[in-house]
Scaffold this active site. Structure first.
Site, PDB file in Angstrom:
ATOM      1  N   ASN A   1      40.458  18.462   2.142  1.00 37.94           N
ATOM      2  CA  ASN A   1      41.588  19.636   2.184  1.00 37.94           C
ATOM      3  C   ASN A   1      41.436  20.421   3.220  1.00 37.94           C
ATOM      4  OD1 ASN A   1      39.470  20.119  -0.181  1.00 37.94           O
ATOM      5  ND2 ASN A   1      40.389  21.912   0.286  1.00 37.94           N
TER       6      ASN A   1
ATOM      7  N   MET B   1      35.292  22.167   0.360  1.00 40.27           N
ATOM      8  CA  MET B   1      34.821  22.610  -0.905  1.00 40.27           C
ATOM      9  C   MET B   1      34.950  23.949  -0.871  1.00 40.27           C
ATOM     10  SD  MET B   1      31.149  20.603  -1.557  1.00 40.27           S
ATOM     11  CE  MET B   1      31.071  18.921  -1.879  1.00 40.27           C
TER      12      MET B   1
ATOM     13  N   HIS C   1      25.139  21.073  -2.871  1.00 39.56           N
ATOM     14  CA  HIS C   1      24.644  21.580  -1.948  1.00 39.56           C
ATOM     15  C   HIS C   1      23.734  20.368  -0.934  1.00 39.56           C
ATOM     16  CE1 HIS C   1      24.413  25.167  -4.765  1.00 39.56           C
ATOM     17  NE2 HIS C   1      25.666  25.052  -4.358  1.00 39.56           N
TER      18      HIS C   1
ATOM     19  N   ASN D   1      25.996  23.126   5.587  1.00 39.45           N
ATOM     20  CA  ASN D   1      24.522  23.308   4.960  1.00 39.45           C
ATOM     21  C   ASN D   1      23.390  22.088   5.687  1.00 39.45           C
ATOM     22  OD1 ASN D   1      25.837  24.884   3.306  1.00 39.45           O
ATOM     23  ND2 ASN D   1      26.470  23.365   1.850  1.00 39.45           N
TER      24      ASN D   1
HETATM   25  P1  FAD Z   1      33.391  21.767   3.551  1.00 41.87           P
HETATM   26  O1  FAD Z   1      33.729  23.159   2.915  1.00 41.87           O
HETATM   27  O2  FAD Z   1      33.064  20.569   2.861  1.00 41.87           O
HETATM   28  O3  FAD Z   1      34.413  21.354   4.665  1.00 41.87           O
HETATM   29  C1  FAD Z   1      34.396  20.198   5.537  1.00 41.87           C
HETATM   30  C2  FAD Z   1      35.552  19.884   5.844  1.00 41.87           C
HETATM   31  O4  FAD Z   1      35.770  18.862   6.960  1.00 41.87           O
HETATM   32  C3  FAD Z   1      36.368  19.164   4.666  1.00 41.87           C
HETATM   33  O5  FAD Z   1      37.577  19.868   4.608  1.00 41.87           O
HETATM   34  C4  FAD Z   1      36.785  17.478   5.223  1.00 41.87           C
HETATM   35  O6  FAD Z   1      37.794  17.286   4.865  1.00 41.87           O
HETATM   36  C5  FAD Z   1      36.482  17.913   6.682  1.00 41.87           C
HETATM   37  N1  FAD Z   1      36.268  16.703   7.343  1.00 41.87           N
HETATM   38  C6  FAD Z   1      35.262  15.784   7.142  1.00 41.87           C
HETATM   39  N2  FAD Z   1      35.185  14.825   8.021  1.00 41.87           N
HETATM   40  C7  FAD Z   1      36.305  15.179   8.841  1.00 41.87           C
HETATM   41  C8  FAD Z   1      36.599  14.235   9.868  1.00 41.87           C
HETATM   42  N3  FAD Z   1      36.199  13.245  10.376  1.00 41.87           N
HETATM   43  N4  FAD Z   1      37.741  14.875  10.475  1.00 41.87           N
HETATM   44  C9  FAD Z   1      38.415  15.727  10.068  1.00 41.87           C
HETATM   45  N5  FAD Z   1      37.850  16.767   9.197  1.00 41.87           N
HETATM   46  C10 FAD Z   1      36.715  16.374   8.534  1.00 41.87           C
HETATM   47  N6  FAD Z   1      28.129  26.857  -2.484  1.00 41.87           N
HETATM   48  C11 FAD Z   1      27.769  28.283  -2.483  1.00 41.87           C
HETATM   49  O7  FAD Z   1      26.835  28.483  -1.636  1.00 41.87           O
HETATM   50  N7  FAD Z   1      27.832  28.820  -3.529  1.00 41.87           N
HETATM   51  C12 FAD Z   1      28.528  28.319  -4.661  1.00 41.87           C
HETATM   52  O8  FAD Z   1      28.588  29.134  -5.678  1.00 41.87           O
HETATM   53  C13 FAD Z   1      29.178  27.141  -4.866  1.00 41.87           C
HETATM   54  N8  FAD Z   1      29.907  26.573  -5.672  1.00 41.87           N
HETATM   55  C14 FAD Z   1      30.263  25.385  -5.605  1.00 41.87           C
HETATM   56  C15 FAD Z   1      31.140  24.999  -6.831  1.00 41.87           C
HETATM   57  C16 FAD Z   1      32.068  23.889  -6.281  1.00 41.87           C
HETATM   58  C17 FAD Z   1      32.871  23.240  -7.726  1.00 41.87           C
HETATM   59  C18 FAD Z   1      31.816  23.112  -5.247  1.00 41.87           C
HETATM   60  C19 FAD Z   1      32.766  21.976  -5.121  1.00 41.87           C
HETATM   61  C20 FAD Z   1      31.101  23.477  -4.165  1.00 41.87           C
HETATM   62  C21 FAD Z   1      30.391  24.703  -4.331  1.00 41.87           C
HETATM   63  N9  FAD Z   1      29.530  25.233  -3.350  1.00 41.87           N
HETATM   64  C22 FAD Z   1      29.257  26.368  -3.507  1.00 41.87           C
HETATM   65  C23 FAD Z   1      29.148  24.209  -1.965  1.00 41.87           C
HETATM   66  C24 FAD Z   1      30.466  25.077  -0.926  1.00 41.87           C
HETATM   67  O9  FAD Z   1      31.680  24.961  -1.254  1.00 41.87           O
HETATM   68  C25 FAD Z   1      29.979  24.281   0.295  1.00 41.87           C
HETATM   69  O10 FAD Z   1      28.761  24.794   0.689  1.00 41.87           O
HETATM   70  C26 FAD Z   1      30.821  24.801   1.483  1.00 41.87           C
HETATM   71  O11 FAD Z   1      32.280  24.697   1.252  1.00 41.87           O
HETATM   72  C27 FAD Z   1      30.434  24.119   2.754  1.00 41.87           C
HETATM   73  O12 FAD Z   1      31.182  24.438   3.696  1.00 41.87           O
HETATM   74  P2  FAD Z   1      31.459  23.463   5.109  1.00 41.87           P
HETATM   75  O13 FAD Z   1      32.514  24.008   5.900  1.00 41.87           O
HETATM   76  O14 FAD Z   1      30.165  23.164   5.592  1.00 41.87           O
HETATM   77  O15 FAD Z   1      32.024  21.983   4.541  1.00 41.87           O
END
Ligand code: FAD
Length: 515
Positions: free
Chosen positions: A118, A122, A450, A484
């Site tokens: 979305n 996350m 994580h 991460n």
């Molecule tokens: P994400 O937020 O996962 O975003 C990646 C995005 O890439 C997604 O939207 C996905 O749809 C998109 N994507 C994937 N593949 C493709 C593709 N081929 N083409 C186009 N788009 C794509 N972390 C903390 O540090 N502290 C916390 O307290 C914590 N609590 C959490 C509680 C919950 C319930 C959850 C679900 C997660 C929690 N986390 C926490 C983890 C945290 O949300 C993630 O570490 C963080 O969102 C990572 O960010 P990101 O941008 O790397 O990845």
């Protein structure tokens, strides 16, 4: 007519906090650069990327969570980590599990490894805990790590005072401190958890999502565009360097090419590696040193809560309002305390006051708000080259990309650290009050959410890392990785602050090269 531009300066894959951090730094420091962000999932909140907990209407909130669950939109979910029963494979709201490939016979696997699809990733569902890494969690070859972490605090909107008025938080911290602090350096003592949460002027709590990370500067940037419901199939290379992305419009199924000078893959802990693999970018370390933080949870009750509250003239007997009880996660009543990781005690403690007891209490025993305390200890993995995500050439996932297979084992040292964590969490529960339930619960692997290491950073191209200190993939100039998955150390603390800090360094490197 395609809804996509033919060419941009920077293509960002993924709209979670890490992709958003690149968009923010580029908007601030290179406003002339044309940026396109591609996100496979739909927009589920406003502003785009906002945390779903900020959605006041419960029905709307649930719809936003379901819409984030990719191929498992209608799957049953459970809200609190403590609610996951041994062996049950159930995802948290807003996330979905790997249908298969999560465990190979004879290994531990990562049975509840999860994803969100979305706008906001996350980061639209997270708890927002943003502790800093300590001891061996820190990345030793980055001299500017502390400044980067300060910047990450700014982008994520981290505060420490949002819950100062929540009942019993000071008491919980005092009781934990008695058990934890003796002999610890000041920075490693029990303290308020830094949280990506702030209070609006009207007093309402606002959880940071990618909307906060992007900020007004990105939203007002005429050179920035977010394309939701767009799958990036692969990164295009020309002469070995970044040349653009091939995308698929999820609304029409049509494929398009968007040329780009720089491509940032921020597609989460596992899917960033998947996109590289699908693009033929396959350094030896791709997918390896995968690590999840094994997690032990327990709960305690502040048995003398009513008396403490009465002495303070406070909250005893108040009932929860509708807005206070959100999915069993932190609410208006929740204080969150932090027991920092140390190399001597290799656990990271997240202690939260819950809005409901995870175990049934006697009916005649009403819960005093804030008096049920959830304790969680995350442990750092004993890193192994063979712990990995593999990608299959003979099977695809729900999006048509190479299917994942998780190869993952807990070592003898992991089990020993988990034993220590189970013993320690009982001590902490007893320090806080009356433990609830017979013994702590060990979460199934993958529950931490994580996932680190799959595109890890290294100081040099020694075959053990995927990218350099600026997050640029070795041997693929112009291709950057974020998330991460870039963190090379085994952290036990919640990793998003750290990964965003690394992303800031990468974004600055692009800024320097754009001009
Ligand atoms: P994400 O937020 O996962 O975003 C990646 C995005 O890439 C997604 O939207 C996905 O749809 C998109 N994507 C994937 N593949 C493709 C593709 N081929 N083409 C186009 N788009 C794509 N972390 C903390 O540090 N502290 C916390 O307290 C914590 N609590 C959490 C509680 C919950 C319930 C959850 C679900 C997660 C929690 N986390 C926490 C983890 C945290 O949300 C993630 O570490 C963080 O969102 C990572 O960010 P990101 O941008 O790397 O990845």
């Amino acid at each position: 007519m395609s809804r996509y531009p033919a060419a941009v300066d920077v293509a960002i894959v993924g709209s979670g906090p890490n992709g958003a951090a690149y968009a923010r730094i580029l908007s601030e420091e290179a406003p002339e650069a044309v940026i396109a962000m591609f996100e496979v999932g739909p927009t589920v909140s406003a502003p785009a990327g906002a945390h779903v907990k900020n959605i006041v209407d419960a029905e709307e909130r649930r719809a936003a969570q379901a819409a984030s669950q990719g191929p498992a939109r209608d799957a049953e979910t459970v809200s609190s980590p403590g609610a996951v029963k041994a062996g049950a494979r159930t995802a948290r709201p807003g996330t979905y599990l790997l249908e298969d490939g999560f465990r190979v016979d004879g290994e531990d696997g990562l049975p509840v490894i999860a994803f969100s699809s979305n706008v906001g990733g996350m980061g639209a569902h997270w708890t927002g805990a943003c502790p800093r890494p300590g001891g061996s969690e820190r990345i030793p070859f980055l001299p500017d790590l502390d400044e980067l972490l300060d910047e990450a605090d700014r982008l994520l909107g981290v505060t420490t005072d949002a819950f100062d008025d929540a009942p019993f938080t000071a008491l919980v911290r005092e009781r934990l401190a008695d058990a934890v602090d003796p002999g610890r350096e000041e920075g490693a003592r029990v303290q308020r958890m830094p949280l990506a949460v702030h209070r609006r002027e009207d007093g309402a709590l606002v959880w940071s999502g990618s909307d906060v990370v992007m900020g007004d500067v990105t939203r007002a940037n005429p050179n920035f565009a977010l394309h939701d419901e767009t799958l990036v199939l692969r990164v295009l290379l020309e002469d070995g360097r970044a040349a653009g992305v091939e995308v698929q419009d999820r609304r029409t199924g049509e494929k398009h090419t968007v040329r780009a000078r720089f491509v940032v893959v921020a597609a989460d802990g596992l899917r960033t590696a998947q996109v590289l693999y699908a693009s033929g970018i396959r350094p030896a370390a791709l997918g390896r040193m995968l690590n999840d933080q094994a997690q032990v949870v327990y709960a305690a009750r502040i048995a003398d809560a009513a008396e403490v509250a009465a002495r303070a003239g406070g909250a005893s007997g108040e009932s929860f309002g509708e807005r206070d009880v959100i999915d069993g996660a932190i609410s208006e009543q929740s204080g969150v305390s932090w027991v920092p990781y140390t190399d001597e005690e290799p656990f990271h403690g997240q202690i939260m006051q819950l809005d409901a007891s995870p175990v049934p209490l006697a009916d005649e025993d009403p819960v005093v708000p804030g008096s049920i305390v959830g304790l969680g200890l995350f442990t750092a993995k004993d890193l192994q080259w063979d712990d990995r995500v593999e990608f299959r050439d003979d099977a695809t996932d729900a999006y048509g990309l190479p299917a994942m297979r998780i190869r993952y084992r807990l070592t003898a040292r992991d089990h020993e650290v988990l034993d220590r964590a189970r013993a320690r969490i009982v001590e902490l529960a007893e320090a806080v009050g009356e433990p609830l339930g017979e013994r702590p619960f060990t979460m199934p692997p993958g529950a931490s959410l994580h996932y680190q290491g799959a595109t890890r950073m290294g100081a040099s191209d020694d075959g053990r890392s995927v990218c350099g200190p600026d997050s640029e993939v070795w041997g693929a100039p112009g291709v950057f990785v974020a998330g991460n998955n870039v963190i090379p150390t085994a952290t036990a603390c919640n990793p998003t602050l750290t990964s965003v800090a690394l992303g800031i360094r990468g974004a600055r490197s692009i800024v320097r090269r754009l001009s």
